[in-house]
Design an enzyme around this catalytic site. Structure first.
Site, PDB file in Angstrom:
ATOM      1  CB  CYS A 134      41.360  44.914  51.625  1.00 60.29           C
ATOM      2  SG  CYS A 134      40.504  45.474  53.076  1.00 60.29           S
ATOM      3  CB  CYS A 162      44.002  20.513  26.497  1.00 57.35           C
ATOM      4  SG  CYS A 162      44.495  20.815  28.188  1.00 57.35           S
TER       5      CYS A 162
END
Ligand SMILES: [Zn+2]
Length: 311
Positions: A134, A162
């Site tokens: 928040c 990768c």
């Protein structure tokens, strides 16, 4: 003038340039007005439903108002109806959690500068991650995705096996705003992961890094890239064998090319038999969503990338 002198001249020139803009940047970010300071420095809370980012939906990155560090991606923002911007994930390592003096809540701060952001709550079952950051709008500054491509920020493209592992390490580097896994260097338009996996499209698994030149440099990111994968392995990386796992630097301009060749020459002079290719960047295709932030989303750590000091 030999190449070395040209490179050194370039580096000094850019260092001088960035020093100048860095001081302007500091001023911009530390020049907080009274309302900003009361939240950011004095741990205040803005009135709910008044902040400019509460219902904001544009794509981009939310950075710290005080220091400019990247904190949250818009893809992790959700509507909570609480009156403040809510995110269920932070950029890895960007947010510090500390017990609130009220003894109940957990305060969140910018891990880089300590700016007060808000509080984090768990167990509310608002999203699958079950976390709600928040955050006060006033503690944030939004950088639109389009602006990240505009030149205000630098871009670098690296391939080193990768892409999950390369992305994992570069995301943690200071000054990095965003890292996208994708495919580049091949001949097929809009390739899929399955197509690239065949090794026949010419593409390499790569990452596109957007960074703030006031906080890091292409050279720093490139050196890190060369230290988190093995630039001496050809035809693959670690256990991943195939052309799509090759080591390659895709330069965006001549400055990046000079810096890349110079850094590789430094490694060669130290005895490394370099396999890394240096190639002009071509179209970069972002990979499928499930490849983005793979290790972070899955709570795993890389299997074939690790930091090894080489410079
Ligand atoms: Zn900060």
């Amino acid at each position: 003038m030999n190449t070395k002198i040209v490179v050194v001249t370039f580096i000094i020139y850019f260092a001088a340039m960035s020093e100048n803009s860095f001081s302007q940047e500091i001023l911009k970010f530390y020049d907080l007005n009274k309302a900003e300071s009361s939240v950011i420095n004095n741990k205040g809370t803005e009135t709910p439903f008044t902040g400019k980012y509460t219902n904001y939906k544009d794509k981009g990155t939310y950075i710290c108002k005080k220091c400019g560090a990247a904190l949250y991606y818009s893809s992790d923002k959700f509507e909570s109806d609480c009156g403040w911007p809510s995110f269920d994930n932070e950029i890895k390592g960007a947010v510090k959690r500390i017990p609130d003096p009220d003894g109940l809540r957990t305060e969140i701060e910018c891990a880089n500068c300590g700016a007060h952001l808000g509080h984090v709550f768990t167990g509310e079952r608002l999203t699958a991650k079950n976390v709600r950051h928040c955050v006060n709008s006033i503690s944030l500054e939004f950088v639109p995705a389009a602006l990240l491509e505009s030149g205000r920020y630098g871009t670098a493209i690296f391939a080193g096996g990768c892409f999950w592992g390369v992305e994992y390490f570069l995301q943690k580097a200071p000054g990095v705003i965003s890292v996208t896994s994708g495919y580049t260097g091949g001949t097929v338009k809009n390739p899929t992961y399955q197509q690239v996996c065949t090794g026949n499209t010419g593409h390499a698994e790569a990452v596109k890094v957007v960074y703030d030149p006031q906080k890091t440099s292409y050279d720093k990111l490139l050196k890190l890239f060369l230290e988190i994968h093995d630039p001496t392995q050809s035809g693959g990386q670690g256990p991943d064998i195939g052309d799509q796992y090759r080591s390659e630097i895709f330069y965006m301009n001549d400055d990046q090319k000079y810096i890349a060749e110079n850094d590789l020459n430094i490694l060669k002079s130290k005895g490394f038999k370099i396999a890394t290719l240096v190639t002009k960047a071509s179209e970069f295709y972002p990979a499928e969503a499930y490849h983005q932030d793979y290790y972070f989303k899955n709570g795993k750590t890389p299997y074939c990338h690790a930091y090894i000091k080489r410079f």
